[in-house]
Design a protein around this motif. Structure first.
Motif, PDB file in Angstrom:
ATOM      1  N   ASP A  43       0.811  -1.220   0.000  1.00 31.96           N
ATOM      2  CA  ASP A  43       0.000   0.000   0.000  1.00 31.96           C
ATOM      3  C   ASP A  43       0.842   1.267   0.000  1.00 31.96           C
ATOM      4  N   THR A  44       2.055   1.200   0.527  1.00 32.40           N
ATOM      5  CA  THR A  44       2.865   2.414   0.697  1.00 32.40           C
ATOM      6  C   THR A  44       4.085   2.475  -0.205  1.00 32.40           C
ATOM      7  N   LEU A 301       3.905  14.153   2.287  1.00 34.34           N
ATOM      8  CA  LEU A 301       4.045  12.748   1.917  1.00 34.34           C
ATOM      9  C   LEU A 301       3.323  11.842   2.911  1.00 34.34           C
ATOM     10  N   LEU A 302       3.444  12.134   4.205  1.00 41.91           N
ATOM     11  CA  LEU A 302       2.750  11.315   5.198  1.00 41.91           C
ATOM     12  C   LEU A 302       1.248  11.386   5.032  1.00 41.91           C
ATOM     13  N   ILE A 307      -1.476   9.029   6.909  1.00 42.21           N
ATOM     14  CA  ILE A 307      -1.134   9.292   8.299  1.00 42.21           C
ATOM     15  C   ILE A 307      -1.839  10.561   8.760  1.00 42.21           C
ATOM     16  N   ASP A 308      -2.415  10.516   9.970  1.00 42.16           N
ATOM     17  CA  ASP A 308      -3.024  11.704  10.560  1.00 42.16           C
ATOM     18  C   ASP A 308      -1.907  12.561  11.157  1.00 42.16           C
ATOM     19  N   THR A 309      -1.627  13.675  10.509  1.00 39.85           N
ATOM     20  CA  THR A 309      -0.496  14.524  10.931  1.00 39.85           C
ATOM     21  C   THR A 309      -0.946  15.725  11.754  1.00 39.85           C
ATOM     22  N   ILE A 317       8.355  15.811  10.022  1.00 33.94           N
ATOM     23  CA  ILE A 317       7.843  14.954  11.091  1.00 33.94           C
ATOM     24  C   ILE A 317       8.780  13.771  11.297  1.00 33.94           C
ATOM     25  N   PRO A 318       9.201  13.494  12.549  1.00 32.30           N
ATOM     26  CA  PRO A 318      10.008  12.293  12.819  1.00 32.30           C
ATOM     27  C   PRO A 318       9.228  11.049  12.396  1.00 32.30           C
ATOM     28  N   THR A 319       9.856  10.226  11.578  1.00 30.17           N
ATOM     29  CA  THR A 319       9.168   9.067  10.999  1.00 30.17           C
ATOM     30  C   THR A 319      10.079   7.847  11.054  1.00 30.17           C
TER      31      THR A 319
END
Length: 387
Positions: A43-44, A301-302, A307-309, A317-319
């Motif tokens: 999916d990603t 991108l998140l 992703i709920d940012t 964002i730290p990922t």
């Protein structure tokens, strides 16, 4: 007796207790850093397999074939005025032999702070931000009713406004004047003596109108679209900065003596290639299901990944990305996942390794205790024998 002896044992620096005890002031915190956790899956991978390549063409989307050269404050212009017959405003009647072309060359004219040049009998002519043909037409319009069918030729004598600064790791950094046909990025770097280091080790930062974009030089060399036209007052800064990633955890790099920071040696690098550069996973220590990549990811991108940012305050964002190499498709996903410079790749230990470490510690402690007891016994025996 043993405890005081610890002070004379080898070490690489002060103990943590000593650091905390002698601190004058400090700030301790137990607050956790919020981060996003993303599984690399079918999916990603579509979003993560595209190299995040910042481009000059995308950042400076000027589609003109080349910049139009205009005069600027400080430029010095040559002005020649022609008349159709002698005896005009600029050529006397007896000048047929001396000036067969019936023209006069004015002293070089510098564009003043107001943006004007001065032409006799025409007065101040606006020149700044005008092309040379436009300046010629303006002078002709002023002289049309005074000179005999005047024609004017304006050429550039010295250029001081249309310049570019080329700095950093080039052989001859300096300020260069742009030529009249327009010049591309690589041409300016070449005029500055070329880069000092290999293209794969050099980044080019272009600063224009308050905006800065940094692109790997090898990409500019291999992609003609990135070799954009340079504008006046651009700043080009070349720096040596090889793209690298940091490899930590249960990898064979410790066995082979690799450094934890490893260079890409190429413009793009996949996770599978990065694992290979680090010597592969340690067969006796690693858990192939627990491979992680740490990076600061862009919010946009998140959001595409679902992703709920909203809980994060900053756009970077730290990922942490998670890859399961026990999955038969894991290596295919790793072959598509694109690494970025400054990524941290971490491979966790298998859970059984902790038990192995505990058993090793118990065994070593037992052996040390047994050796100590044996040494004491030997000493006692020696003392009795001596006395």
């Amino acid at each position: 007796m043993i405890l005081p002896g610890c002070a004379v044992l080898p070490g690489t620096g002060p103990k943590s207790d000593a650091i905390e005890a002698t601190a004058t002031a400090g700030l301790r915190s137990t607050a956790a850093l919020p981060y996003a956790l993303v599984d690399v899956s079918a999916d990603t991978i579509g979003f993560l397999s595209q190299p995040n390549l910042i481009s000059f063409q995308g950042a400076f989307p000027d589609k003109r074939p080349k910049p139009v050269q205009v005069a600027g404050v400080g430029d010095v212009l040559n002005v020649s005025i022609f008349e159709a017959a002698p005896g005009g405003l600029f050529t006397p009647a007896t000048a047929a032999g001396a000036r067969p072309g019936n023209f006069v060359d004015l002293p070089p004219q510098a564009v003043d702070q107001k943006g004007n040049i001065y032409v006799p009998y025409a007065g101040e002519i606006p020149a700044a931000a005008r092309t040379l043909p436009e300046i010629q037409q303006a002078i002709v319009a002023r002289l049309r009713n005074r000179a005999i069918e005047p024609q004017v030729v304006v050429s550039l004598n010295q250029q001081h406004s249309s310049v570019v600064s080329v700095l950093g790791d080039v052989n001859t950094p300096g300020v260069l004047a742009l030529n009249s046909v327009g010049e591309r990025l690589l041409a300016l770097i070449a005029r500055a003596g070329g880069p000092k280091y290999e293209a794969i080790e050099s980044y080019v930062t272009l600063q224009r109108d308050g905006k800065r974009v940094k692109v790997l030089l090898s990409r500019v060399v291999h992609d003609p679209n990135e070799n954009i036209f340079i504008r006046p007052n651009d700043v080009i800064f070349v720096t040596r900065e090889s793209p690298t990633f940091t490899a930590l955890g249960a990898l064979n790099q410790n066995v082979f003596g690799f450094n934890s920071e490893i260079t890409f040696d190429t413009e793009t690098l996949t996770l599978a290639q990065a694992i290979g550069k680090a010597g592969g996973l340690s067969d006796t220590q690693s858990d192939p299901a627990e491979v992680f990549i740490y990076r600061y990811e862009e919010r946009a991108l998140l959001q595409k990944l679902g992703i709920d940012t909203a809980r994060f305050s900053y756009d970077r964002i730290p990922t942490i990305y998670h890859v399961n190499l026990r999955d038969p498709s894991g290596l295919l996903l790793a072959s598509g996942f694109q690494m970025r410079t400054k990524d941290v790749m971490y491979v966790a230990n298998a859970k059984v390794v902790d038990y192995y470490k505990l058993l090793t510690l118990i065994n070593n402690t037992a052996n040390a205790t047994g050796n100590t007891a044996a040494a004491v016994t030997n000493v006692n025996t020696a003392v009795k024998t001596r006395w």
